[in-house]
Design a protein around this motif. Structure first.
Motif, PDB file in Angstrom:
ATOM      1  N   SER A 360       0.836  -1.144   0.078  1.00 19.32           N
ATOM      2  CA  SER A 360       0.010   0.065  -0.006  1.00 19.32           C
ATOM      3  C   SER A 360       0.796   1.204  -0.110  1.00 19.32           C
ATOM      4  CB  SER A 360      -0.845  -0.063   1.144  1.00 19.32           C
ATOM      5  OG  SER A 360      -2.068  -0.956   1.072  1.00 19.32           O
ATOM      6  N   ALA A 361       1.942   1.256   0.751  1.00 23.90           N
ATOM      7  CA  ALA A 361       2.824   2.322   0.893  1.00 23.90           C
ATOM      8  C   ALA A 361       3.307   2.525  -0.722  1.00 23.90           C
ATOM      9  CB  ALA A 361       3.939   1.979   1.824  1.00 23.90           C
ATOM     10  N   ALA A 362       3.818   1.716  -1.393  1.00 26.68           N
ATOM     11  CA  ALA A 362       4.416   1.579  -2.710  1.00 26.68           C
ATOM     12  C   ALA A 362       3.347   2.336  -3.646  1.00 26.68           C
ATOM     13  CB  ALA A 362       4.749   0.209  -3.372  1.00 26.68           C
ATOM     14  N   CYS A 363       1.954   1.908  -3.544  1.00 25.43           N
ATOM     15  CA  CYS A 363       0.867   2.270  -4.263  1.00 25.43           C
ATOM     16  C   CYS A 363       0.680   3.741  -3.909  1.00 25.43           C
ATOM     17  CB  CYS A 363      -0.357   1.583  -3.975  1.00 25.43           C
ATOM     18  SG  CYS A 363      -0.262  -0.130  -4.576  1.00 25.43           S
ATOM     19  N   GLU A 364       0.704   4.151  -2.692  1.00 25.00           N
ATOM     20  CA  GLU A 364       0.425   5.702  -2.414  1.00 25.00           C
ATOM     21  C   GLU A 364       1.612   6.327  -2.824  1.00 25.00           C
ATOM     22  OE1 GLU A 364      -2.133   6.953  -0.936  1.00 25.00           O
ATOM     23  OE2 GLU A 364      -3.092   5.102   0.113  1.00 25.00           O
ATOM     24  N   ASP A 365       2.944   6.004  -2.932  1.00 27.13           N
ATOM     25  CA  ASP A 365       3.875   6.709  -3.406  1.00 27.13           C
ATOM     26  C   ASP A 365       4.078   6.864  -4.919  1.00 27.13           C
ATOM     27  OD1 ASP A 365       6.576   7.824  -3.400  1.00 27.13           O
ATOM     28  OD2 ASP A 365       7.270   5.947  -4.154  1.00 27.13           O
ATOM     29  N   ALA A 366       3.469   5.859  -5.738  1.00 29.97           N
ATOM     30  CA  ALA A 366       3.206   5.886  -7.166  1.00 29.97           C
ATOM     31  C   ALA A 366       2.127   7.043  -7.403  1.00 29.97           C
ATOM     32  CB  ALA A 366       3.061   4.359  -7.683  1.00 29.97           C
ATOM     33  N   TRP A 367       0.932   6.998  -6.818  1.00 31.02           N
ATOM     34  CA  TRP A 367      -0.187   7.743  -7.059  1.00 31.02           C
ATOM     35  C   TRP A 367       0.236   9.197  -6.889  1.00 31.02           C
ATOM     36  CZ3 TRP A 367      -5.022   8.145  -3.291  1.00 31.02           C
ATOM     37  CH2 TRP A 367      -5.948   8.870  -3.848  1.00 31.02           C
ATOM     38  N   ALA A 368       0.897   9.419  -5.601  1.00 31.40           N
ATOM     39  CA  ALA A 368       1.242  10.852  -5.378  1.00 31.40           C
ATOM     40  C   ALA A 368       2.240  11.389  -6.484  1.00 31.40           C
ATOM     41  CB  ALA A 368       2.110  10.788  -3.990  1.00 31.40           C
ATOM     42  N   LYS A 369       3.193  10.594  -6.808  1.00 34.11           N
ATOM     43  CA  LYS A 369       4.256  11.016  -7.958  1.00 34.11           C
ATOM     44  C   LYS A 369       3.574  11.247  -9.407  1.00 34.11           C
ATOM     45  CE  LYS A 369       8.210   9.383  -5.612  1.00 34.11           C
ATOM     46  NZ  LYS A 369       9.254   8.182  -5.672  1.00 34.11           N
ATOM     47  N   LEU A 370       2.443  10.335  -9.790  1.00 33.13           N
ATOM     48  CA  LEU A 370       1.795  10.491 -10.691  1.00 33.13           C
ATOM     49  C   LEU A 370       0.887  11.472 -10.949  1.00 33.13           C
ATOM     50  CD1 LEU A 370       1.060   6.725 -11.543  1.00 33.13           C
ATOM     51  CD2 LEU A 370       2.512   7.998 -13.135  1.00 33.13           C
ATOM     52  N   LYS A 371       0.154  11.836  -9.845  1.00 34.25           N
ATOM     53  CA  LYS A 371      -0.638  13.065  -9.643  1.00 34.25           C
ATOM     54  C   LYS A 371       0.181  14.350  -9.880  1.00 34.25           C
ATOM     55  CE  LYS A 371      -2.836  12.059  -5.869  1.00 34.25           C
ATOM     56  NZ  LYS A 371      -3.875  12.496  -4.669  1.00 34.25           N
ATOM     57  N   ALA A 372       1.466  14.395  -9.197  1.00 36.95           N
ATOM     58  CA  ALA A 372       2.314  15.550  -9.069  1.00 36.95           C
ATOM     59  C   ALA A 372       2.764  15.601 -10.488  1.00 36.95           C
ATOM     60  CB  ALA A 372       3.646  15.292  -8.396  1.00 36.95           C
ATOM     61  N   ALA A 373       3.057  14.671 -11.470  1.00 36.33           N
ATOM     62  CA  ALA A 373       3.306  14.758 -12.672  1.00 36.33           C
ATOM     63  C   ALA A 373       2.057  15.238 -13.713  1.00 36.33           C
ATOM     64  CB  ALA A 373       4.016  13.539 -13.283  1.00 36.33           C
ATOM     65  N   GLY A 374       0.997  15.506 -13.078  1.00 39.17           N
ATOM     66  CA  GLY A 374      -0.046  15.850 -13.950  1.00 39.17           C
ATOM     67  C   GLY A 374      -0.816  14.644 -14.741  1.00 39.17           C
ATOM     68  N   LYS A 375      -0.615  13.751 -14.158  1.00 42.59           N
ATOM     69  CA  LYS A 375      -1.518  12.517 -14.737  1.00 42.59           C
ATOM     70  C   LYS A 375      -2.785  12.188 -13.756  1.00 42.59           C
ATOM     71  CE  LYS A 375       1.404  11.388 -17.874  1.00 42.59           C
ATOM     72  NZ  LYS A 375       0.975  11.502 -19.113  1.00 42.59           N
ATOM     73  N   THR A 376      -3.698  11.775 -14.520  1.00 45.85           N
ATOM     74  CA  THR A 376      -5.031  11.265 -13.837  1.00 45.85           C
ATOM     75  C   THR A 376      -5.160   9.900 -13.322  1.00 45.85           C
ATOM     76  OG1 THR A 376      -6.341  10.970 -15.764  1.00 45.85           O
ATOM     77  CG2 THR A 376      -6.420  13.204 -14.736  1.00 45.85           C
ATOM     78  N   VAL A 377      -5.428   9.412 -12.267  1.00 42.10           N
ATOM     79  CA  VAL A 377      -4.853   8.055 -11.670  1.00 42.10           C
ATOM     80  C   VAL A 377      -6.385   7.620 -11.093  1.00 42.10           C
ATOM     81  CG1 VAL A 377      -3.553   6.461 -10.356  1.00 42.10           C
ATOM     82  CG2 VAL A 377      -2.543   8.561 -11.416  1.00 42.10           C
ATOM     83  N   LEU A 378      -6.654   6.389 -11.575  1.00 39.20           N
ATOM     84  CA  LEU A 378      -7.552   5.621 -10.651  1.00 39.20           C
ATOM     85  C   LEU A 378      -7.010   4.368 -10.085  1.00 39.20           C
ATOM     86  CD1 LEU A 378     -10.697   5.259 -10.200  1.00 39.20           C
ATOM     87  CD2 LEU A 378     -10.755   3.581 -12.151  1.00 39.20           C
ATOM     88  N   TYR A 379      -6.970   4.508  -8.619  1.00 33.65           N
ATOM     89  CA  TYR A 379      -6.275   3.660  -7.867  1.00 33.65           C
ATOM     90  C   TYR A 379      -7.213   2.670  -7.284  1.00 33.65           C
ATOM     91  CZ  TYR A 379      -3.875   2.249  -3.349  1.00 33.65           C
ATOM     92  OH  TYR A 379      -3.174   1.304  -2.349  1.00 33.65           O
ATOM     93  N   ASP A 380      -7.130   1.306  -7.589  1.00 35.46           N
ATOM     94  CA  ASP A 380      -7.842   0.395  -7.087  1.00 35.46           C
ATOM     95  C   ASP A 380      -7.326  -0.257  -5.848  1.00 35.46           C
ATOM     96  OD1 ASP A 380      -9.590  -1.811  -6.777  1.00 35.46           O
ATOM     97  OD2 ASP A 380      -9.320  -2.535  -8.833  1.00 35.46           O
ATOM     98  N   ASP A 381      -7.899   0.062  -4.874  1.00 37.00           N
ATOM     99  CA  ASP A 381      -7.427  -0.196  -3.589  1.00 37.00           C
ATOM    100  C   ASP A 381      -8.345  -1.030  -2.960  1.00 37.00           C
ATOM    101  OD1 ASP A 381      -9.316   1.759  -3.429  1.00 37.00           O
ATOM    102  OD2 ASP A 381      -8.876   2.642  -1.615  1.00 37.00           O
ATOM    103  N   ARG A 382      -9.675  -1.682  -3.648  1.00 29.45           N
ATOM    104  CA  ARG A 382     -10.551  -2.420  -3.072  1.00 29.45           C
ATOM    105  C   ARG A 382      -9.981  -3.835  -2.488  1.00 29.45           C
ATOM    106  NH1 ARG A 382     -13.994  -3.539  -7.857  1.00 29.45           N
ATOM    107  NH2 ARG A 382     -11.981  -3.923  -8.971  1.00 29.45           N
ATOM    108  N   ASP A 383     -10.793  -4.203  -1.494  1.00 31.62           N
ATOM    109  CA  ASP A 383     -10.357  -5.557  -1.049  1.00 31.62           C
ATOM    110  C   ASP A 383     -10.875  -6.554  -1.661  1.00 31.62           C
ATOM    111  OD1 ASP A 383      -9.465  -7.629   0.913  1.00 31.62           O
ATOM    112  OD2 ASP A 383     -10.683  -7.164   2.395  1.00 31.62           O
ATOM    113  N   ASP A 384     -10.398  -6.948  -2.684  1.00 27.98           N
ATOM    114  CA  ASP A 384     -10.945  -7.989  -3.909  1.00 27.98           C
ATOM    115  C   ASP A 384      -9.839  -8.737  -4.512  1.00 27.98           C
ATOM    116  OD1 ASP A 384     -12.705  -9.028  -5.665  1.00 27.98           O
ATOM    117  OD2 ASP A 384     -12.991  -7.333  -6.737  1.00 27.98           O
TER     118      ASP A 384
END
Length: 438
Positions: A360-384
C-alpha cells in the motif's frame, strides 16, 4: 481517485437489450445507465470521457476561428415557421406547448436560433466572416432508438454555423471546418474519411459526412483506400490556403450507400484501391447558401452598400455519439481500449494486497508522484481478489495499468501493462513512473 470511494457500477453480465459492442461495453463498464428508450444518464466514468472529447472538439473549433456560444435547448416554434421547417421537419421533432399556449420545441438542431441571434447584431459585411459554435444537448424523437448512444433520442452535439457575404467566402468557411474535422478526429485517435453526402432536411447543395470504418457501422461505404491512410493536416496548417487539402481528399472516390455510384467507383478507383466496408458517421458538414437567411431576413450591407442575404453553412459533430464510435473501433474481448487522448484516467494502479503495508505504501507513493506529474489516476485499493481487479481494469480500458504486489515490492519491481497491446514488463517503480510521465 480511489476506486473504493468511486462510483463505478460495473456489470458482469451482458445486458440483453444491448445489440452492439459499444452499447454492451458502455453498460458493463458503468459509463451510462438507460433511463428511457434512447435516453441515458451519464455516470462518472462516462462523463469524464464525454468531457475530454468535448474539450478536444472545442479546441479544434477555436483553432479554426469559431467562437463559442450556448443556445437554449427549448426553441420557439415561430422561428421554425419563419424558415419553413416547422411543419416539414417531421415526427422526430418533439413539439411542446408552454403555460401561455405558445408552441415550443426541444431543438433537434439550431439553424433558426443562430440565424435569429446573427440578424439581431450583425448588419455589415465588415463583420464577416463569422462562425458561431455551440455544444449543447439535442433531442430527436427517433422512432426506433437503438445501439445505445449511437442512435439515441437525447444526445450532446457540437453544431457550428458560418456566415459569409457571398458563396466564395462561404466555401472558404466550409473548407476551414472540413480541415478542422480532420484534425479533431485525428486527435481522438480515429481515422475519419470524408464522403459525399445527401443534405437531407438541413438543405443545401454541398455536404460531406465524416465516417470511421468499423465492422458494426450502420452504413455501407465505398472509397479509395488511399483516403484512409492520409495523415491529418495538423495544427500548423495554413488556414488561409486550405483548398489544396480539401481537393486532395475530395478528388478520391468516397461515398456512403445512399450516394454510391457503382459504375463511377469502378471507373475511378483501381481494383487494388477499392475499399468496401461498414462505417459510422461521426460528423456532418453542410453549405446551404441563403436557405435560412432569405426567409428569416438575415441581411447585411455588402461592399457596394446594397443589402444581401448572408451565405451560411452548418457543421455538426455528435460528441456523445463519438464515445460509442471510439469503442466500436477500439475494443477486444476483455473490454474497451481507450485512446490516450480521451481515456477517463491516464493510469490505473492495481494494489494486489491492500492489507500489506509495504504494498500500500508503494501504491500511495506511485499515486502521489503520478498526480504531481499531472496524470489522472484511478487507484484500485479495493479488498478484492486480483482476478476481479484485472478484469475491471481491462473492462474500463485505461491505457496503462501499474500493478503492485508483495512479491514485486520485495524484489523492488512493479509490473506495467499497456492496455492497447497487452504488453507487460517488469521494472523498478521509478523506471515505470518515468515511462508513464515521459
Amino acid at each position: 481517485m480511489r476506486l473504493s470511494r468511486y462510483f463505478l457500477p460495473t456489470l458482469k453480465e451482458t445486458p440483453s437489450e444491448a445489440q452492439i459492442v459499444s452499447h454492451r461495453l458502455m453498460l458493463r463498464a458503468g459509463l451510462i445507465r438507460q433511463e428511457a428508450a434512447g435516453i441515458y444518464a451519464w455516470l462518472p466514468l462516462g462523463l469524464r470521457v464525454l468531457k475530454r472529447i468535448e474539450q478536444i472538439v472545442r479546441e479544434e473549433q477555436e483553432r479554426a476561428g469559431a467562437v463559442e456560444i450556448l443556445m437554449p435547448t427549448i426553441q420557439l416554434a415561430d422561428l421554425w415557421r419563419e424558415s419553413g421547417r416547422y411543419d416539414a421537419y417531421g415526427p422526430e421533432m418533439l413539439r411542446i406547448v408552454d403555460r401561455h399556449k405558445r408552441d415550443m420545441l426541444y431543438g433537434p438542431t439550431a439553424e433558426e436560433v443562430v440565424t435569429d441571434i446573427f440578424r439581431g447584431f450583425v448588419k455589415s459585411y465588415r463583420d464577416l466572416p463569422l462562425n458561431l459554435f455551440n455544444i449543447q444537448w439535442k433531442f430527436r424523437d427517433e422512432q426506433r432508438p437503438r445501439f445505445g448512444v449511437m442512435r439515441g433520442r437525447e444526445f450532446l452535439m457540437k453544431d457550428a454555423y458560418s456566415f459569409d457575404v457571398d458563396e466564395v467566402g462561404a466555401r472558404k468557411s466550409y473548407n476551414r471546418m472540413f480541415v478542422a474535422y480532420l484534425n479533431t478526429f485525428s486527435r481522438l485517435g480515429l481515422k475519419a474519411v470524408p464522403m459525399r453526402a445527401d443534405t437531407g432536411p438541413i438543405g443545401g447543395d454541398l455536404s460531406h459526412e465524416f465516417i470511421i470504418l468499423a465492422d458494426t457501422g450502420e452504413s455501407q461505404v465505398f472509397c479509395d483506400r488511399r483516403l484512409v491512410d492520409m495523415p491529418a493536416p495538423g495544427p500548423d496548417v495554413d488556414w488561409n490556403d486550405l483548398q489544396s487539402i480539401v481537393d486532395q481528399r475530395t478528388a478520391l472516390y468516397a461515398a456512403t450507400d445512399e450516394m454510391h455510384e457503382a459504375d463511377r467507383f469502378d471507373a475511378e478507383v483501381g481494383e487494388g484501391d477499392r475499399l468496401t466496408a461498414r462505417g459510422i458517421e461521426v460528423g456532418h458538414i453542410f453549405y446551404f447558401g441563403t436557405k435560412y437567411s432569405k426567409p428569416m431576413k438575415a441581411i447585411v450591407a455588402g461592399p457596394d452598400g446594397k443589402d444581401v442575404p448572408v451565405h451560411m453553412g452548418s457543421y455538426g459533430v455528435g460528441v456523445s455519439r463519438l464515445i460509442g464510435a471510439i469503442i466500436e473501433a477500439s475494443h477486444d474481448d476483455a473490454g474497451i481500449i481507450w485512446p490516450e487522448a480521451v481515456a477517463p484516467f491516464d493510469v490505473g494502479i492495481i494494489n494486489l494486497r491492500p492489507n500489506d503495508e509495504a504494498v500500500s505504501a508503494a501504491c500511495e507513493d506511485a499515486w502521489a508522484k503520478l498526480k504531481a506529474a499531472g496524470k489522472t489516476v484511478l487507484y484500485d485499493d479495493r479488498d478484492d481478489r486480483p482476478g476481479g481487479k484485472f478484469a475491471t481494469a481491462d473492462l474500463i480500458g485505461l491505457p496503462w495499468q501499474l500493478i503492485i504486489g508483495p512479491k514485486g515490492v520485495a524484489d523492488g519491481v512493479v509490473e506495467l501493462k499497456r492496455r492497447a497491446t497487452g504488453e507487460r514488463e517488469t521494472l523498478p517503480l521509478d523506471a515505470a513512473l518515468q515511462k508513464l510521465t515521459a
